[in-house]
Design a protein around this motif. Structure first.
Motif, PDB file in Angstrom:
ATOM      1  N   MET A  23       0.826  -1.205   0.000  1.00  0.00           N
ATOM      2  CA  MET A  23       0.000   0.000   0.000  1.00  0.00           C
ATOM      3  C   MET A  23       0.863   1.258   0.000  1.00  0.00           C
ATOM      4  O   MET A  23       0.581   2.211  -0.728  1.00  0.00           O
ATOM      5  N   GLU A  24       1.888   1.244   0.790  1.00  0.00           N
ATOM      6  CA  GLU A  24       2.754   2.419   0.856  1.00  0.00           C
ATOM      7  C   GLU A  24       3.270   2.793  -0.528  1.00  0.00           C
ATOM      8  O   GLU A  24       3.276   3.963  -0.909  1.00  0.00           O
ATOM      9  N   TYR A  31      -6.250   4.856   6.651  1.00  0.00           N
ATOM     10  CA  TYR A  31      -5.554   3.716   7.223  1.00  0.00           C
ATOM     11  C   TYR A  31      -4.741   4.134   8.438  1.00  0.00           C
ATOM     12  O   TYR A  31      -4.841   3.551   9.509  1.00  0.00           O
ATOM     13  N   VAL A  32      -3.967   5.177   8.240  1.00  0.00           N
ATOM     14  CA  VAL A  32      -3.117   5.662   9.314  1.00  0.00           C
ATOM     15  C   VAL A  32      -3.953   6.049  10.527  1.00  0.00           C
ATOM     16  O   VAL A  32      -3.625   5.718  11.664  1.00  0.00           O
ATOM     17  N   GLY A  33      -5.043   6.735  10.255  1.00  0.00           N
ATOM     18  CA  GLY A  33      -5.917   7.128  11.349  1.00  0.00           C
ATOM     19  C   GLY A  33      -6.465   5.923  12.085  1.00  0.00           C
ATOM     20  O   GLY A  33      -6.483   5.884  13.308  1.00  0.00           O
ATOM     21  N   GLY A  34      -6.897   4.944  11.316  1.00  0.00           N
ATOM     22  CA  GLY A  34      -7.445   3.743  11.938  1.00  0.00           C
ATOM     23  C   GLY A  34      -6.423   3.039  12.801  1.00  0.00           C
ATOM     24  O   GLY A  34      -6.705   2.677  13.944  1.00  0.00           O
ATOM     25  N   GLU A  35      -5.246   2.868  12.270  1.00  0.00           N
ATOM     26  CA  GLU A  35      -4.204   2.187  13.019  1.00  0.00           C
ATOM     27  C   GLU A  35      -3.813   2.971  14.265  1.00  0.00           C
ATOM     28  O   GLU A  35      -3.605   2.408  15.331  1.00  0.00           O
ATOM     29  N   SER A  36      -3.732   4.274  14.102  1.00  0.00           N
ATOM     30  CA  SER A  36      -3.378   5.103  15.246  1.00  0.00           C
ATOM     31  C   SER A  36      -4.419   4.954  16.343  1.00  0.00           C
ATOM     32  O   SER A  36      -4.102   4.762  17.515  1.00  0.00           O
ATOM     33  N   ARG A  37      -5.646   5.033  15.922  1.00  0.00           N
ATOM     34  CA  ARG A  37      -6.718   4.920  16.901  1.00  0.00           C
ATOM     35  C   ARG A  37      -6.684   3.558  17.592  1.00  0.00           C
ATOM     36  O   ARG A  37      -6.849   3.443  18.798  1.00  0.00           O
ATOM     37  N   VAL A  73       4.514  -1.130  25.659  1.00  0.00           N
ATOM     38  CA  VAL A  73       3.812   0.022  25.106  1.00  0.00           C
ATOM     39  C   VAL A  73       4.763   0.886  24.282  1.00  0.00           C
ATOM     40  O   VAL A  73       4.438   1.320  23.181  1.00  0.00           O
ATOM     41  N   GLY A  74       5.942   1.092  24.823  1.00  0.00           N
ATOM     42  CA  GLY A  74       6.925   1.880  24.098  1.00  0.00           C
ATOM     43  C   GLY A  74       7.285   1.234  22.781  1.00  0.00           C
ATOM     44  O   GLY A  74       7.344   1.903  21.744  1.00  0.00           O
ATOM     45  N   GLY A  75       7.480  -0.065  22.832  1.00  0.00           N
ATOM     46  CA  GLY A  75       7.838  -0.777  21.611  1.00  0.00           C
ATOM     47  C   GLY A  75       6.756  -0.678  20.563  1.00  0.00           C
ATOM     48  O   GLY A  75       7.028  -0.368  19.407  1.00  0.00           O
ATOM     49  N   GLU A  76       5.545  -0.908  20.980  1.00  0.00           N
ATOM     50  CA  GLU A  76       4.434  -0.857  20.037  1.00  0.00           C
ATOM     51  C   GLU A  76       4.260   0.554  19.483  1.00  0.00           C
ATOM     52  O   GLU A  76       4.004   0.735  18.299  1.00  0.00           O
ATOM     53  N   SER A  77       4.387   1.527  20.348  1.00  0.00           N
ATOM     54  CA  SER A  77       4.232   2.904  19.909  1.00  0.00           C
ATOM     55  C   SER A  77       5.292   3.231  18.871  1.00  0.00           C
ATOM     56  O   SER A  77       5.009   3.795  17.819  1.00  0.00           O
ATOM     57  N   ARG A  78       6.503   2.841  19.188  1.00  0.00           N
ATOM     58  CA  ARG A  78       7.577   3.144  18.261  1.00  0.00           C
ATOM     59  C   ARG A  78       7.358   2.431  16.936  1.00  0.00           C
ATOM     60  O   ARG A  78       7.554   3.005  15.875  1.00  0.00           O
ATOM     61  N   ARG A  79       6.945   1.198  17.018  1.00  0.00           N
ATOM     62  CA  ARG A  79       6.652   0.455  15.801  1.00  0.00           C
ATOM     63  C   ARG A  79       5.682   1.223  14.921  1.00  0.00           C
ATOM     64  O   ARG A  79       5.868   1.365  13.728  1.00  0.00           O
ATOM     65  N   LEU A  80       4.622   1.689  15.562  1.00  0.00           N
ATOM     66  CA  LEU A  80       3.610   2.409  14.802  1.00  0.00           C
ATOM     67  C   LEU A  80       4.177   3.692  14.209  1.00  0.00           C
ATOM     68  O   LEU A  80       4.005   3.977  13.030  1.00  0.00           O
ATOM     69  N   VAL A  81       4.854   4.435  15.040  1.00  0.00           N
ATOM     70  CA  VAL A  81       5.402   5.705  14.567  1.00  0.00           C
ATOM     71  C   VAL A  81       6.387   5.463  13.429  1.00  0.00           C
ATOM     72  O   VAL A  81       6.388   6.180  12.427  1.00  0.00           O
ATOM     73  N   ASP A  82       7.187   4.435  13.573  1.00  0.00           N
ATOM     74  CA  ASP A  82       8.149   4.133  12.509  1.00  0.00           C
ATOM     75  C   ASP A  82       7.448   3.735  11.226  1.00  0.00           C
ATOM     76  O   ASP A  82       7.749   4.212  10.150  1.00  0.00           O
ATOM     77  N   LEU A 141       4.284   4.069  10.221  1.00  0.00           N
ATOM     78  CA  LEU A 141       3.299   4.939   9.586  1.00  0.00           C
ATOM     79  C   LEU A 141       3.736   6.379   9.450  1.00  0.00           C
ATOM     80  O   LEU A 141       3.225   7.105   8.622  1.00  0.00           O
ATOM     81  N   PHE A 142       4.655   6.787  10.287  1.00  0.00           N
ATOM     82  CA  PHE A 142       5.002   8.202  10.262  1.00  0.00           C
ATOM     83  C   PHE A 142       6.485   8.418  10.053  1.00  0.00           C
ATOM     84  O   PHE A 142       7.018   9.475  10.401  1.00  0.00           O
ATOM     85  N   GLY A 143       7.134   7.432   9.515  1.00  0.00           N
ATOM     86  CA  GLY A 143       8.553   7.578   9.242  1.00  0.00           C
ATOM     87  C   GLY A 143       9.364   7.957  10.464  1.00  0.00           C
ATOM     88  O   GLY A 143      10.382   8.617  10.369  1.00  0.00           O
ATOM     89  N   GLY A 144       8.891   7.537  11.613  1.00  0.00           N
ATOM     90  CA  GLY A 144       9.632   7.795  12.842  1.00  0.00           C
ATOM     91  C   GLY A 144       9.383   9.153  13.471  1.00  0.00           C
ATOM     92  O   GLY A 144       9.902   9.442  14.544  1.00  0.00           O
ATOM     93  N   ARG A 145       8.587   9.963  12.804  1.00  0.00           N
ATOM     94  CA  ARG A 145       8.326  11.296  13.351  1.00  0.00           C
ATOM     95  C   ARG A 145       7.119  11.285  14.281  1.00  0.00           C
ATOM     96  O   ARG A 145       5.990  11.203  13.820  1.00  0.00           O
ATOM     97  N   ALA A 146       7.367  11.410  15.531  1.00  0.00           N
ATOM     98  CA  ALA A 146       6.267  11.402  16.482  1.00  0.00           C
ATOM     99  C   ALA A 146       5.354  12.603  16.259  1.00  0.00           C
ATOM    100  O   ALA A 146       4.147  12.527  16.450  1.00  0.00           O
ATOM    101  N   ALA A 147       5.962  13.692  15.840  1.00  0.00           N
ATOM    102  CA  ALA A 147       5.157  14.889  15.609  1.00  0.00           C
ATOM    103  C   ALA A 147       4.106  14.628  14.535  1.00  0.00           C
ATOM    104  O   ALA A 147       2.993  15.162  14.592  1.00  0.00           O
TER     105      ALA A 147
END
Lengths: 133, 133
Positions: free
Chosen positions: A24-25, A86-92, B87-96, B98-104
């Motif tokens: 997808m990406e 997708y991103v929103g769903g996963e984030s949520r 939780v940290g691991g999962e969060s980081r996984r997601l951020v990486d 879906l958001f290219g590592g940018r938490a912002a």
DNA sequence: ACGTATCGACTACGATTGTAAACATGAGCG
DNA sequence: CGCTCATGTTTACAATCGTAGTCGATACGT
């Protein structure tokens, strides 16, 4: 159920798996693409072979995440769902599962685990100000 | 591949699945608990039966996520990995992912999709101020 | 001391996922 | 005009997951 909207019979309920997400990406980045073009993008990176990409594409089509558009003798694939959805769903999902739905908790956790760079902080602050207006 | 061993401190390489995570939550909340006690907590909510809980517990032990402590004739289970790590691991996984590592970017997305309540915003602001000090 | 209720371990089984080969079919080339 | 090459479809197969039944040991009550 539990969708953000009424999903007028088109949104795919099916979850997109990890490997599928990689496909997808590529297509979110650029589309429509043929299977071969998609392979060009991911096969090297993920060490996949053409058949693998084909399978993933098919499954995504089956899940209603991709549209196929016949172009000449081949098919071109385009995303049917938007990346932001997708991103929103996963984030949520993550926020719900791990932080009881509190986005602030996520933020707090990222902050505490020093996963936030100064840039991040700056940008968040900026966004925050903007929203406050 | 020489997995199984805790790299850098004890992190289990194995991913914790969704159902398993539910079990972990119970044990993070209170431990040690016996299988029956865990079942008391989740079986009703998730509609699981005792055997299911047993299986999940076993798998988690196998993955190195839980410790078993023999108490009398039964076992008591306790988390081996900390919730914040998970939780940290999962969060980081997601951020990486879906958001290219940018938490912002995550924050921006949550903000735009109106997934942030006023409370959230208030608390984030507060945390932000605290960090700025 | 013996039967029984418990509890953990082993086994099971369908669904999904990751990965890929085999097959079919239509297009262009020789 | 037949062959090969590219491309989509079908089928395959092992691993993991979700869910649960059965089995063997074992502590407890009587």
């Amino acid at each position: 159920m539990s969708e953000t909207s009424g999903e007028t019979g088109g949104t795919p309920g099916e979850r997109i798996s990890d490997a599928e997400h990689a496909i997808m990406e590529v297509l979110w980045d650029r589309h429509p693409l043929s299977a071969a073009e998609v392979c060009d993008e991911v096969c090297a990176t993920r060490g996949w072979s053409m058949p693998t990409v084909k399978t993933l594409l098919s499954r995504l089509v089956g899940k209603g995440a991709l549209a196929t558009e016949p172009a000449g003798r081949k098919f071109l694939y385009s995303p049917l769902i938007e990346r932001s959805d997708y991103v929103g769903g996963e984030s949520r999902r993550l926020v719900d599962r791990l932080f009881g739905g509190r986005a602030a908790s996520l933020f707090a956790h990222l902050a505490q685990s020093e996963a936030l760079t100064d840039e991040d902080l700056g940008e968040i602050e900026r966004l925050l100000k903007e929203m406050r207006k």
